[in-house]
Write an enzyme that holds these catalytic residues in place. Structure first.
Site, mmCIF file in Angstrom:
data_model
loop_
_atom_site.group_PDB
_atom_site.id
_atom_site.type_symbol
_atom_site.label_atom_id
_atom_site.label_comp_id
_atom_site.label_asym_id
_atom_site.label_seq_id
_atom_site.Cartn_x
_atom_site.Cartn_y
_atom_site.Cartn_z
ATOM 1 N N ASN B 15 2.568 -6.585 -11.127
ATOM 2 C CA ASN B 15 3.855 -7.242 -10.894
ATOM 3 C C ASN B 15 3.915 -8.600 -11.585
ATOM 4 O O ASN B 15 4.972 -8.987 -12.097
ATOM 5 C CB ASN B 15 4.134 -7.361 -9.393
ATOM 6 C CG ASN B 15 4.811 -6.119 -8.845
ATOM 7 O OD1 ASN B 15 5.952 -5.831 -9.202
ATOM 8 N ND2 ASN B 15 4.103 -5.361 -8.023
ATOM 9 N N MET B 91 -3.348 -10.668 -1.112
ATOM 10 C CA MET B 91 -3.778 -9.955 0.078
ATOM 11 C C MET B 91 -4.123 -10.859 1.258
ATOM 12 O O MET B 91 -4.869 -10.468 2.144
ATOM 13 C CB MET B 91 -4.974 -9.045 -0.266
ATOM 14 C CG MET B 91 -4.665 -8.019 -1.362
ATOM 15 S SD MET B 91 -3.103 -7.101 -1.079
ATOM 16 C CE MET B 91 -3.675 -5.885 0.133
ATOM 17 N N HIS B 110 7.092 -5.528 -0.893
ATOM 18 C CA HIS B 110 6.404 -4.589 -0.009
ATOM 19 C C HIS B 110 6.734 -3.164 -0.446
ATOM 20 O O HIS B 110 7.896 -2.859 -0.712
ATOM 21 C CB HIS B 110 6.848 -4.819 1.436
ATOM 22 C CG HIS B 110 6.107 -3.963 2.399
ATOM 23 N ND1 HIS B 110 4.802 -4.206 2.756
ATOM 24 C CD2 HIS B 110 6.452 -2.830 3.048
ATOM 25 C CE1 HIS B 110 4.388 -3.270 3.590
ATOM 26 N NE2 HIS B 110 5.378 -2.425 3.787
ATOM 27 N N ASP B 146 5.586 -9.428 6.420
ATOM 28 C CA ASP B 146 6.586 -8.457 5.968
ATOM 29 C C ASP B 146 7.880 -8.550 6.766
ATOM 30 O O ASP B 146 8.512 -7.546 7.073
ATOM 31 C CB ASP B 146 6.022 -7.028 6.060
ATOM 32 C CG ASP B 146 4.754 -6.873 5.234
ATOM 33 O OD1 ASP B 146 4.651 -7.512 4.181
ATOM 34 O OD2 ASP B 146 3.870 -6.096 5.645
#
Lengths: 223, 223
Positions: B15, B91, B110, B146
């Site tokens: 990404n 992470m 996500h 999230d």
């Protein structure tokens, strides 16, 4: 022998109407021997009568508990020789008794992409959370609310400043396409369940993917 | 002045690469003055070096606690004069300290349609649940995992018998399109937050909706 489907609904019955219309149009190869409602004034009963479908209206307050009410409904469903049940805006949770005494497949739909936004207000909750995509889900019913194995889902973008009514109306339009599709697959004996996973077996008509929604598995011709 | 974006990543950095490539191609109008990683061996650091982007590699075990580690990262981000942070496969959960000391917008992505399947295994959990549609979500970061306000989501159908690797690879391909788009909107100052709701303001280039995914809001030309 076509699948004999009982429909349970509490309100307007637009999803029941989608099934009746698809059956009358010959795209949904089933019989609907019974439409039952816990609301004797529900418009779904008028829709049933217009289509010549027998009805069973009951008031759950006439029963001593949920189990005896559910037993009475299952008795009617069995008398009508139904193989499967579709909940279509049926606002009561089915008891363990209903599911075990009936024994056949029971389908329901939900106005959200489960497992997001279970409960009574799938569209409202999606708007409040701020997701940009939501949709509708048809699933097998188990004893937990909005929890059973998923058959088909459809996704749509939420529009800027969309109201709950506008969003619900677009979700209902999707439901009217995916619910008859799920029932047709059930009627064709093409849905195989293994744990939570539902596999669509066999070969259907060529898939179509409508422009404004992403539907998975794809709808087949005529749906 | 273009937005100055710091990227935090722990692994391969595909990404981050999507952002670097979009920046180099001129579709993403930002500068990337810093790429930081808690994993000194992460391939994202090699990608950064190839693109001439300064890096900061650290081992969180060298710090006495999460707060002091996060303070050191924020110090580097400030030294590099960054306005915003993008987490790209980072992470570690950001501490309250990171968010308050940095103060600017922090974005994350996500591999699922949040609020479904939060946590470390969005794709695996979606497959295990048996949803037929999943996707990817780019959101602002808050202190819960999230959980922050959603900027953009993309939905794809899960294929029959699809493996986690196959699904993840298709989700990553989506992420590489929607994450640069979200950052471009941020850089253009077009994202307005009000509570959980993010509104895309202003007028962009004509929208495109790729065939195999439903992305909302729609991607704009060149993304």
């Amino acid at each position: 022998m076509p699948l004999r489907l009982a429909i349970l609904a509490s309100g307007n019955g637009s999803n029941a109407q989608a099934m009746i219309s698809a059956m009358q149009a010959g795209t949904l190869h089933i019989e609907i021997p019974l439409i039952a409602s816990n609301n004797p004034k529900a418009y779904v009963l008028t829709r049933a009568e217009k289509a010549g479908i027998p009805t069973y209206a009951f008031d759950h307050r006439d029963f001593k508990d949920r189990e005896s009410c559910d037993r009475a409904i299952v008795a009617r469903i069995r008398e009508a020789n139904c193989d499967a049940v579709a909940l279509a805006g049926y606002m009561r949770l089915l008891s363990h008794t209903f599911l075990t005494e009936f024994g056949g497949p029971v389908l329901n739909l939900h106005p959200a992409l489960l497992p997001s936004f279970p409960g009574l207000h799938g569209a409202r909750d999606a708007l409040a959370y701020g997701v940009t995509i939501t949709g509708a889900t048809v699933h097998f019913v188990d004893e937990k609310m909005d929890n059973g194995p998923i058959i088909i889902q459809a996704a749509i973008p939420i529009r800027p400043n969309e109201s709950e009514d506008e969003l619900l109306s677009r979700i209902h339009a999707l439901e009217h396409r995916i619910y008859p599709q799920a029932i047709e697959w059930l009627a064709q004996g093409r849905l195989v369940r293994k744990g939570r996973i539902v596999t669509l077996t066999g070969k259907g008509k060529p898939g179509i993917q409508p422009e404004s929604a992403l539907i998975s598995p794809e709808l087949e011709e005529g749906m």
